[in-house]
Design an enzyme around this catalytic site. Structure first.
Site, PDB file in Angstrom:
ATOM      1  N   HIS A  72      71.300 120.887 154.068  1.00  0.00           N
ATOM      2  CA  HIS A  72      70.003 121.158 154.694  1.00  0.00           C
ATOM      3  C   HIS A  72      68.928 121.341 153.621  1.00  0.00           C
ATOM      4  CE1 HIS A  72      71.701 122.280 158.673  1.00  0.00           C
ATOM      5  NE2 HIS A  72      72.749 122.589 157.928  1.00  0.00           N
TER       6      HIS A  72
ATOM      7  N   TYR B 295      72.807 129.747 156.896  1.00  0.00           N
ATOM      8  CA  TYR B 295      73.491 128.936 155.870  1.00  0.00           C
ATOM      9  C   TYR B 295      74.502 129.763 155.083  1.00  0.00           C
ATOM     10  CZ  TYR B 295      69.010 126.504 156.596  1.00  0.00           C
ATOM     11  OH  TYR B 295      67.903 125.911 157.144  1.00  0.00           O
TER      12      TYR B 295
ATOM     13  N   HIS C 256      71.976 117.270 157.812  1.00  0.00           N
ATOM     14  CA  HIS C 256      71.654 117.789 159.148  1.00  0.00           C
ATOM     15  C   HIS C 256      71.201 116.650 160.074  1.00  0.00           C
ATOM     16  CE1 HIS C 256      69.318 121.120 161.537  1.00  0.00           C
ATOM     17  NE2 HIS C 256      70.254 120.533 162.252  1.00  0.00           N
TER      18      HIS C 256
ATOM     19  N   LYS D  53      66.189 115.088 163.237  1.00  0.00           N
ATOM     20  CA  LYS D  53      65.378 115.808 162.263  1.00  0.00           C
ATOM     21  C   LYS D  53      65.398 115.043 160.952  1.00  0.00           C
ATOM     22  CE  LYS D  53      66.615 120.339 164.047  1.00  0.00           C
ATOM     23  NZ  LYS D  53      66.090 121.634 163.809  1.00  0.00           N
TER      24      LYS D  53
ATOM     25  N   CYS E  65      65.627 116.719 158.065  1.00  0.00           N
ATOM     26  CA  CYS E  65      66.448 117.589 157.215  1.00  0.00           C
ATOM     27  C   CYS E  65      67.754 116.867 156.833  1.00  0.00           C
ATOM     28  CB  CYS E  65      66.750 118.865 157.985  1.00  0.00           C
ATOM     29  SG  CYS E  65      67.842 119.996 157.134  1.00  0.00           S
TER      30      CYS E  65
END
Ligand SMILES: [Zn+2]
Length: 307
Positions: free
Chosen positions: A12, A41, A119, A125, A127
């Protein structure tokens, strides 16, 4: 060390502007503000390449919806350009080196980790703003090669199921074009008066799709209608068979049915011991309480998973 069965690392970014340092404490605060128990995380890599521990590895993270179980979440600080919006691979040299190091040491410690993903492989996304799977493909690759499934065609498999449902069995719906499937297709085509190509060609698929509704588990309503129709058919057959008095006979048989249901209830009621009602009520209350507790727990977990 952890007893969690780890199989994948998901990378990420913190989605913070290029060049801005953000501490683990700050990210933890953001995540706790969302009502989570801890930072989502497991590791955070600062601009200087320093690896900070986040949530203990022994705990399931909250970083990728639907895939938190069995994964390790690593986040690097940065991920968007200085405008604070545009996705950008802002990793410093130190961050790149630290990330690679961390991945290597995790894979050495937990050989069950077979895949490095970003991710964005699991969500719409940007990310982590770089193609993690591609970049670490040679790390995942060695094992990925052995775990690649055989060349199974899902559409073919589905059509095979329809073929079986149509009454032309061919063995396993394995998604593979074999002699038994080809023969079953030809038999079906012959019966339907279609060209015997042995393939799921357009005409064959169109015909097979007619029975799709009865096979697809997503459409139980159709099955219900089918049952209803069958019931009506039975009634109208009875009516036809008994001629003019049919309707009366049918009504009588419905009433008879109702009586027997009432009779069963009455018989049951007269045999119920005194303790039955309080015990049943307590049981129902416990069930309800437990369901409520589970639902609440699930909701909390789901909220955490909205990473
Ligand atoms: Zn992410």
């Amino acid at each position: 060390m952890t007893n969690r069965k780890l199989n994948e690392i998901v990378v990420h970014c913190a989605a913070t502007p290029e060049g801005r340092e953000v501490s683990v404490a700050t990210i933890r605060k953001w995540h706790k503000a969302r009502g989570w128990s801890d930072i989502g995380y497991h590791f955070v890599i600062g601009l200087d390449g320093k690896v900070h521990k986040g949530r203990p590895l022994s705990k399931t993270g909250a970083h990728v919806r639907g895939r938190n179980r069995g994964t390790v979440g690593i986040c690097y600080v940065g991920g968007v350009s200085r405008d604070g919006r545009t996705p950008k691979d802002t990793r410093t040299h130190s961050q790149k080196a630290a990330l690679l190091n961390l991945i290597n040491s995790l894979m050495a410690e937990y050989p069950s980790i077979k895949l490095i993903s970003g991710h964005h492989d699991y969500a719409a996304k940007a990310c982590p703003s770089f193609p993690a799977r591609e970049q670490y493909a040679d790390l995942s690759g060695a094992v990925a090669k052995t775990s690649t499934p055989p060349n199974v065609d899902e559409r073919y498999r589905y059509l095979q199921r329809l073929l079986t449902a149509a009454g032309y069995p061919h063995g396993l719906a394995d998604g593979i074009k074999g002699p038994r499937t080809i023969k079953a297709i030809k038999d079906y085509q012959e019966f339907m008066g279609l060209p015997k190509s042995g393939e799921f060609d357009k005409a064959t698929v169109v015909n097979l799709r007619v029975i799709e509704e009865t096979v697809s588990p997503r459409r139980p309503a159709v099955t219900a209608v089918a049952f209803k129709t069958a019931a009506f058919d039975r009634i109208s057959t009875e009516k036809a068979a008994s001629g003019t008095g049919g309707t009366l006979t049918t009504l009588a048989s419905i009433k008879e049915g109702a009586d027997s249901v009432g009779g069963i209830v009455a018989t049951f009621a007269s045999h119920v011991p005194d303790w039955f009602v309080p015990v049943a009520l307590t049981g129902a209350a416990l069930c309800f309480g437990y369901t409520w507790y589970r639902r609440d727990k699930r909701q909390r977990e789901a909220q955490e998973a909205l990473a």
